[in-house]
Design a protein around this motif. Sequence first.
Motif, PDB file in Angstrom:
ATOM      1  N   GLU A  15     -15.105  -6.302   1.229  1.00  0.00           N
ATOM      2  CA  GLU A  15     -14.983  -6.122  -0.237  1.00  0.00           C
ATOM      3  C   GLU A  15     -13.515  -6.207  -0.657  1.00  0.00           C
ATOM      4  O   GLU A  15     -13.180  -6.808  -1.673  1.00  0.00           O
ATOM      5  N   ALA A  16     -12.647  -5.560   0.151  1.00  0.00           N
ATOM      6  CA  ALA A  16     -11.214  -5.602  -0.165  1.00  0.00           C
ATOM      7  C   ALA A  16     -10.716  -7.039  -0.124  1.00  0.00           C
ATOM      8  O   ALA A  16     -10.020  -7.501  -1.036  1.00  0.00           O
ATOM      9  N   SER A  17     -11.086  -7.766   0.928  1.00  0.00           N
ATOM     10  CA  SER A  17     -10.664  -9.174   1.055  1.00  0.00           C
ATOM     11  C   SER A  17     -11.102  -9.974  -0.156  1.00  0.00           C
ATOM     12  O   SER A  17     -10.315 -10.735  -0.726  1.00  0.00           O
ATOM     13  N   HIS A  18     -12.360  -9.807  -0.519  1.00  0.00           N
ATOM     14  CA  HIS A  18     -12.887 -10.603  -1.636  1.00  0.00           C
ATOM     15  C   HIS A  18     -12.176 -10.274  -2.941  1.00  0.00           C
ATOM     16  O   HIS A  18     -12.060 -11.110  -3.829  1.00  0.00           O
ATOM     17  N   ALA A  19     -11.684  -9.040  -3.035  1.00  0.00           N
ATOM     18  CA  ALA A  19     -10.988  -8.629  -4.263  1.00  0.00           C
ATOM     19  C   ALA A  19      -9.488  -8.947  -4.190  1.00  0.00           C
ATOM     20  O   ALA A  19      -8.735  -8.600  -5.098  1.00  0.00           O
ATOM     21  N   GLY A  20      -9.049  -9.557  -3.073  1.00  0.00           N
ATOM     22  CA  GLY A  20      -7.621  -9.870  -2.918  1.00  0.00           C
ATOM     23  C   GLY A  20      -6.792  -8.628  -2.641  1.00  0.00           C
ATOM     24  O   GLY A  20      -5.579  -8.614  -2.876  1.00  0.00           O
ATOM     25  N   ALA A  21      -7.430  -7.581  -2.140  1.00  0.00           N
ATOM     26  CA  ALA A  21      -6.712  -6.338  -1.836  1.00  0.00           C
ATOM     27  C   ALA A  21      -6.467  -6.244  -0.332  1.00  0.00           C
ATOM     28  O   ALA A  21      -6.996  -7.023   0.458  1.00  0.00           O
ATOM     29  N   ASP A  22      -5.634  -5.271   0.051  1.00  0.00           N
ATOM     30  CA  ASP A  22      -5.268  -5.119   1.457  1.00  0.00           C
ATOM     31  C   ASP A  22      -6.188  -4.166   2.202  1.00  0.00           C
ATOM     32  O   ASP A  22      -6.356  -4.261   3.413  1.00  0.00           O
ATOM     33  N   GLU A  23      -6.722  -3.206   1.503  1.00  0.00           N
ATOM     34  CA  GLU A  23      -7.520  -2.194   2.188  1.00  0.00           C
ATOM     35  C   GLU A  23      -8.555  -1.630   1.217  1.00  0.00           C
ATOM     36  O   GLU A  23      -8.370  -1.659  -0.008  1.00  0.00           O
ATOM     37  N   ALA A  24      -9.641  -1.119   1.815  1.00  0.00           N
ATOM     38  CA  ALA A  24     -10.709  -0.509   1.017  1.00  0.00           C
ATOM     39  C   ALA A  24     -10.749   0.983   1.295  1.00  0.00           C
ATOM     40  O   ALA A  24     -10.571   1.411   2.434  1.00  0.00           O
ATOM     41  N   ILE A  25     -10.963   1.749   0.252  1.00  0.00           N
ATOM     42  CA  ILE A  25     -11.169   3.192   0.399  1.00  0.00           C
ATOM     43  C   ILE A  25     -12.667   3.452   0.282  1.00  0.00           C
ATOM     44  O   ILE A  25     -13.309   3.000  -0.671  1.00  0.00           O
ATOM     45  N   LEU A  26     -13.194   4.157   1.272  1.00  0.00           N
ATOM     46  CA  LEU A  26     -14.622   4.470   1.243  1.00  0.00           C
ATOM     47  C   LEU A  26     -14.832   5.869   0.662  1.00  0.00           C
ATOM     48  O   LEU A  26     -14.091   6.801   1.000  1.00  0.00           O
ATOM     49  N   ALA A  41     -13.288   9.547   1.136  1.00  0.00           N
ATOM     50  CA  ALA A  41     -13.410   9.864   2.563  1.00  0.00           C
ATOM     51  C   ALA A  41     -12.168   9.364   3.313  1.00  0.00           C
ATOM     52  O   ALA A  41     -11.382  10.151   3.837  1.00  0.00           O
ATOM     53  N   GLU A  42     -11.982   8.053   3.331  1.00  0.00           N
ATOM     54  CA  GLU A  42     -10.867   7.469   4.090  1.00  0.00           C
ATOM     55  C   GLU A  42     -10.806   5.968   3.835  1.00  0.00           C
ATOM     56  O   GLU A  42     -11.649   5.424   3.140  1.00  0.00           O
ATOM     57  N   GLY A  43      -9.822   5.321   4.440  1.00  0.00           N
ATOM     58  CA  GLY A  43      -9.741   3.868   4.399  1.00  0.00           C
ATOM     59  C   GLY A  43     -10.676   3.282   5.452  1.00  0.00           C
ATOM     60  O   GLY A  43     -11.264   4.015   6.253  1.00  0.00           O
ATOM     61  N   SER A  44     -10.801   1.947   5.462  1.00  0.00           N
ATOM     62  CA  SER A  44     -11.744   1.338   6.409  1.00  0.00           C
ATOM     63  C   SER A  44     -11.295   1.556   7.851  1.00  0.00           C
ATOM     64  O   SER A  44     -12.121   1.576   8.753  1.00  0.00           O
ATOM     65  N   ALA A  45     -10.001   1.731   8.070  1.00  0.00           N
ATOM     66  CA  ALA A  45      -9.515   1.981   9.437  1.00  0.00           C
ATOM     67  C   ALA A  45      -8.278   2.867   9.400  1.00  0.00           C
ATOM     68  O   ALA A  45      -7.378   2.736  10.225  1.00  0.00           O
ATOM     69  N   ASP A  46      -8.229   3.748   8.416  1.00  0.00           N
ATOM     70  CA  ASP A  46      -7.068   4.639   8.286  1.00  0.00           C
ATOM     71  C   ASP A  46      -7.423   5.838   7.422  1.00  0.00           C
ATOM     72  O   ASP A  46      -8.386   5.805   6.666  1.00  0.00           O
ATOM     73  N   ASN A  47      -6.648   6.869   7.537  1.00  0.00           N
ATOM     74  CA  ASN A  47      -6.808   8.050   6.686  1.00  0.00           C
ATOM     75  C   ASN A  47      -5.943   7.898   5.438  1.00  0.00           C
ATOM     76  O   ASN A  47      -5.004   7.100   5.429  1.00  0.00           O
ATOM     77  N   ILE A  48      -6.285   8.686   4.414  1.00  0.00           N
ATOM     78  CA  ILE A  48      -5.563   8.578   3.141  1.00  0.00           C
ATOM     79  C   ILE A  48      -4.918   9.912   2.761  1.00  0.00           C
ATOM     80  O   ILE A  48      -5.507  10.982   2.980  1.00  0.00           O
ATOM     81  N   HIS A  82     -17.699   0.043   7.619  1.00  0.00           N
ATOM     82  CA  HIS A  82     -16.250  -0.102   7.406  1.00  0.00           C
ATOM     83  C   HIS A  82     -15.892  -1.592   7.276  1.00  0.00           C
ATOM     84  O   HIS A  82     -15.032  -1.969   6.486  1.00  0.00           O
ATOM     85  N   ILE A  83     -16.556  -2.400   8.072  1.00  0.00           N
ATOM     86  CA  ILE A  83     -16.308  -3.850   8.013  1.00  0.00           C
ATOM     87  C   ILE A  83     -16.740  -4.397   6.645  1.00  0.00           C
ATOM     88  O   ILE A  83     -16.030  -5.184   6.013  1.00  0.00           O
ATOM     89  N   LEU A  84     -17.897  -3.924   6.175  1.00  0.00           N
ATOM     90  CA  LEU A  84     -18.372  -4.377   4.854  1.00  0.00           C
ATOM     91  C   LEU A  84     -17.395  -3.949   3.756  1.00  0.00           C
ATOM     92  O   LEU A  84     -17.121  -4.716   2.825  1.00  0.00           O
TER      93      LEU A  84
END
Length: 300
Positions: A178-189, A197-204, A172-174
């Motif tokens: 990826e989101a940070s490097h792309a200038g985004a707020d959150e990553a969806i896994l 599946a879900e966000g790095s620390a949240d449901n979608i 989830h940290i990785l």
Amino acid sequence: MVDLSIAQHNASTTPPPVCWRNGQIVPLEQATVSVFDHGLLYGDGVFEGIRFYKGRAFRLQAHLERLFLSARAIALSIPYSIEQLTQAVVETISAAPEINGYLRLVVTRGPGPLGIDPSRCHSPVVFIVADRLQLVSERVRSEGAKVIIAATRRLGADGLDPRIKSLNYLNHILARMEASHAGADEAILLNSAGRIAEGSADNIFIVQRGELLTPPVIEGALDGITRQAVLELAEKLSIKAREIPLAPYDLFTADECFLTGTGAELIPVGYADGRKIPECPGPIYSQLLAAFRELVNSEK
Ligand code: PMP
């Protein structure tokens, strides 16, 4: 970059966090774990993030039940009962710097000899940290979060059951990196089948043609407390809701999308991998957010 989940502690300007550890509130200098703790060495442990509003923990019973189930699933015996931990949470909130905030309740396997075998760890460590919460930025609330689909996949249920809220968050940290490097707020896994599946620390959640959709837990989502609250609220509000496998296509073509989590509450999503989500914040999100706020205020 906005941390959608929890606060950062700025020691110079904010009151310090408080910590309950193995039975009592301890001075922060004593709020430590051993370098031999298997929670630290191997991520061997479980945890909960719990929010408190006006001095009361939201859905504490549900959090503690999930904690005890996570612990049972990894054969970790928590040396307190649910009632004792409820009391500990109440005590920690009373000592907290503010009446609204965030708790981190952690149970580690405890100290033991080097090597992953937990059988020689005899003293699990239980601690609760109460801290302030950094609220999600106005920009994200009004314009929506930018999310990307991460290359890093969610671990499958055959590797680590997503219902176990363990101290292993590295993938989830990785994904978040990826989101940070792309200038985004959150990553969806995605899961190993390429479904959401879900966000790095949240449901979608997404909305398609007035219907609220979220992936079933078996697809690789944590059984989120906020997710559950949103599904309950949808039923109350007669919003049709379904747990159903979702592909990236469903996200890219959604009318609305939002994320849910203890720290985040409900966060609208404005862009998914550069595609604009047309309704942000959308009408169903707004209706559910208002109902969630009411729930938080009304639940005792
Ligand atoms: N998924 C993951 C991976 C999380 O870490 C969290 C935060 N606990 C969530 C979902 C949201 O769950 P909850 O609503 O229980 O905070």
